[in-house]
Design a protein around this motif. Structure first.
Motif, mmCIF file in Angstrom:
data_model
loop_
_atom_site.group_PDB
_atom_site.id
_atom_site.type_symbol
_atom_site.label_atom_id
_atom_site.label_comp_id
_atom_site.label_asym_id
_atom_site.label_seq_id
_atom_site.Cartn_x
_atom_site.Cartn_y
_atom_site.Cartn_z
ATOM 1 N N ASP A 202 0.559 -1.100 0.340
ATOM 2 C CA ASP A 202 0.205 0.161 0.006
ATOM 3 C C ASP A 202 1.014 1.109 0.232
ATOM 4 O O ASP A 202 1.536 1.683 -0.769
ATOM 5 C CB ASP A 202 -0.938 -0.259 0.666
ATOM 6 C CG ASP A 202 -1.937 1.567 0.936
ATOM 7 O OD1 ASP A 202 -1.799 1.739 0.167
ATOM 8 O OD2 ASP A 202 -2.864 1.172 2.234
ATOM 9 N N ASN A 203 0.933 2.025 0.582
ATOM 10 C CA ASN A 203 1.161 3.490 1.388
ATOM 11 C C ASN A 203 3.337 3.485 1.001
ATOM 12 O O ASN A 203 3.944 2.148 2.689
ATOM 13 C CB ASN A 203 0.695 3.685 2.571
ATOM 14 C CG ASN A 203 -1.056 4.034 2.098
ATOM 15 O OD1 ASN A 203 -1.043 4.495 1.414
ATOM 16 N ND2 ASN A 203 -0.774 3.734 2.886
ATOM 17 N N ASP A 240 0.087 6.036 -2.660
ATOM 18 C CA ASP A 240 0.886 3.888 -2.417
ATOM 19 C C ASP A 240 2.171 4.316 -3.149
ATOM 20 O O ASP A 240 2.427 5.053 -3.592
ATOM 21 C CB ASP A 240 -0.299 3.681 -3.122
ATOM 22 C CG ASP A 240 -1.634 3.983 -2.910
ATOM 23 O OD1 ASP A 240 -1.642 3.596 -1.326
ATOM 24 O OD2 ASP A 240 -2.345 2.722 -3.236
HETATM 25 MN MN LIG Z 1 -3.092 4.012 -0.037
#
Ligand SMILES: [Mn+2]
Ligand SMILES: O=P(O)(O)OC[C@@]1(O)O[C@H](CO)[C@@H](O)[C@@H]1O
Length: 390
Positions: A202-203, A240
């Protein structure tokens, strides 16, 4: 400057369309995914009755519209050469990393110390460390930048000291299932020489560091023999991870003035070079489709995921796509909400930031709604939700 002016004018046009609830228009610039996006728009149109007109910003499903927003931001950039590979969110991603230096340092040093004695750890000690690093990766997901509108959302304190206090906030905790899957494979390593764990990232920034620490631990503890990562091919939901962020972060960790930290960077680069860490790009992750559509829309990616023995899905957006972002009853089983998406045993590791949650105990969701009306969207609560054979 001409290119910048062009991109800015396209972005103001986009903002105006959004603010005034204009119809969602097809993408115009030819790109690898343009046709798929436009087909999906037609599909959204086909769901409407004739009297409803066209899909619009305020009336179409949130998952679709939100993904479309980020895809249109990217379109404004690719329509404006020579700045067509510019990442509009790069600065905030880098800032998140630099602002989290202290906890990053603490985590890296912890890992380096742990690795010195990892061979001598007993079964229970290893399990405890595994659970600790899983929880760190979970709470690392609090640090996304889209929920805060791009405002700083870095990790300031050393999260390792807070884990016990945060435990009651884990609403579904299937970590025992992950341990039993990986540790039983390790015990039979002679018969099963490969254990592959895939992490759908994700991030970037602090969260990515927590994921890489976990991935390093998986190899060092021999719970896994290879880790595969999936990132985004275009800038996405502000924070992201793209391949550029992935490589940039490893390089930054390597360049640290602190030996414990730079040692992590050196090891991580080594894993990549040795093919024990493999990074995959696929445009499916930046399409609006729920994951149950993957076998039709991206059969090659589905086949790749099928090679994993365990897939970890990080973050809130991945959870929304796993469950189709539907308004499920809280007690619907996770397996059912996956709607046929079962490439391999999988686990969502996510802090709750959107109003989709399944697999709770009867009354659990309702009770939380009474005591904390916004429990689904603040990122305060978290889950480890597993699906796979018992
Ligand atoms: Mn994210
Ligand atoms: O997937 P992440 O990074 O955990 O969270 C992203 C996210 O929470 O941010 C948006 C709010 O703007 C939500 O739509 C989305 O699910």
């Amino acid at each position: 400057m001409e290119a910048e002016k062009k991109a800015i004018s396209l972005l103001s046009k986009l903002r105006n369309e959004l603010q005034t609830d204009k119809p969602i228009t097809p993408l115009v610039e030819k790109f690898a995914d343009t046709d798929i996006w436009n087909q999906y728009l037609e599909y959204q149109q086909s769901l409407l009755n004739e009297s409803d007109g066209k899909p619009r910003w305020f009336h179409s499903p949130w998952l679709f519209v939100e993904c479309y927003l980020y895809r249109r931001i990217h379109e404004a950039v690719i329509q404006s050469p020579p700045i067509d590979d510019f990442d509009v969110f790069r600065e905030s991603k880098e800032q998140n990393f630099f602002e989290s230096q202290e906890p990053i340092m603490a985590l890296c040093i912890h890992l380096q110390e742990l690795k010195k004695t990892i061979e001598d750890l007993g079964e229970n000690q290893l399990k405890n460390e595994f659970f600790k690093l899983l929880q760190i990766s979970l709470w690392g997901n609090k640090c996304d930048l889209s929920l805060s509108g791009g405002e700083t959302s870095s990790q300031k304190v050393n999260i390792m000291n807070s884990l016990e206090g945060l435990k009651p906030l884990i609403l579904v905790n299937d970590t025992e299932r992950l341990w039993s899957l990986l540790s039983s494979r390790k015990k039979t390593r002679e018969d099963v020489p490969i254990t592959r764990v895939d992490i759908v990232l994700d991030n970037s920034g602090f969260e990515l560091v927590t994921d890489l620490i976990l991935a390093d631990f998986l190899l060092s503890s021999k719970l896994a023999t290879e880790v595969h990562f999936y990132g985004k091919t275009i800038p996405w939901f502000v924070s992201d991870t793209t391949i550029h962020d992935f490589n940039w972060l490893i390089e930054e960790v390597k360049r640290s003035g602190h030996k414990g930290v730079s040692g992590c960077g050196v090891d991580w680069e080594g894993y990549v070079k040795a093919g024990r860490w493999v990074y995959h790009d696929h445009m499916f992750w930046t399409l609006p489709h729920a994951f149950c559509a993957m076998p039709q829309v991206a059969p090659d990616l589905y086949a790749e995921l099928q090679k994993a023995h365990l897939i970890l899905f990080k973050g809130d957006l991945n959870y929304r796509k796993l469950t189709g972002d539907r308004k499920w009853e809280f007690t619907v089983p996770f397996h059912q909400a996956l709607n046929g998406f079962h490439p391999a045993p999988l686990c969502s590791i996510r802090t709750l930031k959107a109003e989709t949650q399944v697999g709770l105990l009867p009354g659990q969701g309702e009770q939380l709604t009474v005591s904390e009306p916004h429990w689904l969207t603040t990122g305060k609560y978290g889950i480890f939700q597993f699906d796979g054979p018992l």
